[in-house]
Design a protein around this motif. Sequence first.
Motif, PDB file in Angstrom:
ATOM      1  N   LYS A   1     -37.778  20.900  15.366  1.00 32.48           N
ATOM      2  CA  LYS A   1     -39.157  21.389  15.465  1.00 32.48           C
ATOM      3  C   LYS A   1     -40.013  20.565  14.516  1.00 32.48           C
ATOM      4  O   LYS A   1     -39.771  20.525  13.321  1.00 32.48           O
ATOM      5  CB  LYS A   1     -39.244  22.866  15.065  1.00 32.48           C
ATOM      6  N   ASN A   2     -41.011  19.877  15.080  1.00 33.52           N
ATOM      7  CA  ASN A   2     -41.971  19.143  14.254  1.00 33.52           C
ATOM      8  C   ASN A   2     -43.348  19.263  14.872  1.00 33.52           C
ATOM      9  O   ASN A   2     -43.539  20.013  15.822  1.00 33.52           O
ATOM     10  CB  ASN A   2     -41.536  17.679  14.056  1.00 33.52           C
ATOM     11  N   GLU A   3     -44.317  18.521  14.344  1.00 28.12           N
ATOM     12  CA  GLU A   3     -45.685  18.653  14.857  1.00 28.12           C
ATOM     13  C   GLU A   3     -45.811  18.188  16.301  1.00 28.12           C
ATOM     14  O   GLU A   3     -46.748  18.551  16.988  1.00 28.12           O
ATOM     15  CB  GLU A   3     -46.681  17.913  13.967  1.00 28.12           C
TER      16      GLU A   3
ATOM     17  N   THR B   1     -37.965  11.965   3.319  1.00 31.59           N
ATOM     18  CA  THR B   1     -38.350  13.148   2.563  1.00 31.59           C
ATOM     19  C   THR B   1     -38.869  14.233   3.493  1.00 31.59           C
ATOM     20  O   THR B   1     -38.518  15.412   3.334  1.00 31.59           O
ATOM     21  CB  THR B   1     -39.439  12.787   1.527  1.00 31.59           C
ATOM     22  N   MET B   2     -39.668  13.848   4.478  1.00 29.68           N
ATOM     23  CA  MET B   2     -40.182  14.830   5.439  1.00 29.68           C
ATOM     24  C   MET B   2     -39.037  15.401   6.283  1.00 29.68           C
ATOM     25  O   MET B   2     -39.029  16.590   6.596  1.00 29.68           O
ATOM     26  CB  MET B   2     -41.236  14.189   6.336  1.00 29.68           C
ATOM     27  N   ALA B   3     -38.077  14.569   6.647  1.00 29.28           N
ATOM     28  CA  ALA B   3     -36.923  15.031   7.417  1.00 29.28           C
ATOM     29  C   ALA B   3     -36.093  16.018   6.596  1.00 29.28           C
ATOM     30  O   ALA B   3     -35.668  17.061   7.102  1.00 29.28           O
ATOM     31  CB  ALA B   3     -36.066  13.845   7.849  1.00 29.28           C
ATOM     32  N   ALA B   4     -35.886  15.707   5.322  1.00 35.09           N
ATOM     33  CA  ALA B   4     -35.120  16.599   4.448  1.00 35.09           C
ATOM     34  C   ALA B   4     -35.857  17.920   4.259  1.00 35.09           C
ATOM     35  O   ALA B   4     -35.240  18.997   4.263  1.00 35.09           O
ATOM     36  CB  ALA B   4     -34.882  15.922   3.096  1.00 35.09           C
ATOM     37  N   ARG B   5     -37.163  17.860   4.124  1.00 37.56           N
ATOM     38  CA  ARG B   5     -37.971  19.079   3.950  1.00 37.56           C
ATOM     39  C   ARG B   5     -37.875  19.958   5.201  1.00 37.56           C
ATOM     40  O   ARG B   5     -37.783  21.182   5.096  1.00 37.56           O
ATOM     41  CB  ARG B   5     -39.421  18.688   3.676  1.00 37.56           C
ATOM     42  N   ALA B   6     -37.909  19.352   6.382  1.00 38.74           N
ATOM     43  CA  ALA B   6     -37.788  20.111   7.621  1.00 38.74           C
ATOM     44  C   ALA B   6     -36.433  20.814   7.689  1.00 38.74           C
ATOM     45  O   ALA B   6     -36.339  21.959   8.142  1.00 38.74           O
ATOM     46  CB  ALA B   6     -37.973  19.195   8.822  1.00 38.74           C
ATOM     47  N   CYS B   7     -35.394  20.137   7.219  1.00 37.09           N
ATOM     48  CA  CYS B   7     -34.064  20.759   7.183  1.00 37.09           C
ATOM     49  C   CYS B   7     -34.066  21.959   6.239  1.00 37.09           C
ATOM     50  O   CYS B   7     -33.529  23.024   6.565  1.00 37.09           O
ATOM     51  CB  CYS B   7     -33.013  19.754   6.731  1.00 37.09           C
ATOM     52  N   GLU B   8     -34.666  21.796   5.084  1.00 38.86           N
ATOM     53  CA  GLU B   8     -34.706  22.882   4.095  1.00 38.86           C
ATOM     54  C   GLU B   8     -35.499  24.078   4.604  1.00 38.86           C
ATOM     55  O   GLU B   8     -35.186  25.222   4.287  1.00 38.86           O
ATOM     56  CB  GLU B   8     -35.307  22.373   2.789  1.00 38.86           C
ATOM     57  N   LEU B   9     -36.522  23.834   5.419  1.00 41.43           N
ATOM     58  CA  LEU B   9     -37.348  24.914   5.964  1.00 41.43           C
ATOM     59  C   LEU B   9     -36.733  25.554   7.202  1.00 41.43           C
ATOM     60  O   LEU B   9     -37.316  26.472   7.774  1.00 41.43           O
ATOM     61  CB  LEU B   9     -38.748  24.390   6.296  1.00 41.43           C
TER      62      LEU B   9
ATOM     63  N   GLN C   1     -26.461  25.975  14.410  1.00 43.88           N
ATOM     64  CA  GLN C   1     -26.427  26.342  12.997  1.00 43.88           C
ATOM     65  C   GLN C   1     -27.557  25.639  12.246  1.00 43.88           C
ATOM     66  O   GLN C   1     -27.842  24.466  12.530  1.00 43.88           O
ATOM     67  CB  GLN C   1     -25.091  25.923  12.362  1.00 43.88           C
ATOM     68  N   PRO C   2     -28.201  26.321  11.288  1.00 40.64           N
ATOM     69  CA  PRO C   2     -29.213  25.631  10.474  1.00 40.64           C
ATOM     70  C   PRO C   2     -28.587  24.431   9.759  1.00 40.64           C
ATOM     71  O   PRO C   2     -27.463  24.525   9.264  1.00 40.64           O
ATOM     72  CB  PRO C   2     -29.664  26.693   9.462  1.00 40.64           C
ATOM     73  N   ALA C   3     -29.289  23.314   9.738  1.00 42.98           N
ATOM     74  CA  ALA C   3     -28.735  22.082   9.177  1.00 42.98           C
ATOM     75  C   ALA C   3     -29.385  21.743   7.849  1.00 42.98           C
ATOM     76  O   ALA C   3     -30.605  21.795   7.713  1.00 42.98           O
ATOM     77  CB  ALA C   3     -28.932  20.943  10.157  1.00 42.98           C
ATOM     78  N   LYS C   4     -28.563  21.377   6.883  1.00 39.15           N
ATOM     79  CA  LYS C   4     -29.054  20.883   5.603  1.00 39.15           C
ATOM     80  C   LYS C   4     -29.213  19.367   5.702  1.00 39.15           C
ATOM     81  O   LYS C   4     -28.624  18.731   6.582  1.00 39.15           O
ATOM     82  CB  LYS C   4     -28.069  21.241   4.496  1.00 39.15           C
ATOM     83  N   PRO C   5     -29.989  18.761   4.808  1.00 38.29           N
ATOM     84  CA  PRO C   5     -30.228  17.308   4.893  1.00 38.29           C
ATOM     85  C   PRO C   5     -28.949  16.473   4.821  1.00 38.29           C
ATOM     86  O   PRO C   5     -28.861  15.422   5.444  1.00 38.29           O
ATOM     87  CB  PRO C   5     -31.129  17.014   3.693  1.00 38.29           C
TER      88      PRO C   5
END
Length: 126
Positions: free
Chosen positions: A53-55, A20-28, A36-40
């Motif tokens: 990009k993560n913490e 879920t966190m990985a999918a959220r990062a993709c959406e953001l 290219q921006p990646a979707k989940p």
Amino acid sequence: MTAVRMDKWLWAARFFKTRTMAARACELGRIESNGQPAKPAREVRIGDLLRVKNEGGEFQLEVLALSEMRGPASVAQTLYHETEASRELRFKVLEERKTLPHFEALRDGKPSKRDRRELARLRGRV
């Protein structure tokens, strides 16, 4: 297996604690695949260049292997190769962060007995 979903691969490679966190990062927009921006649901293939990009910082990676299962960290590290430029930049940012002054968070409510003693010491009363 020729391709894996982006969110599953990021989770299996241990960049995020949950899918879920990985999918959220993709959406953001924090994940890019080949510029290219990646979707989940985007498929990751061997040889893809990812920017994550993560913490923990910003990583530039080359995908070496695919996995849908989350395993030990030693196995997860074999799924990708981080570029030298990315590694140097992350360590540079880490060193800069260490040199910044660290401020303790202000506490809510009244001061504890220890805090009162420190305040009295600072004011020269003890």
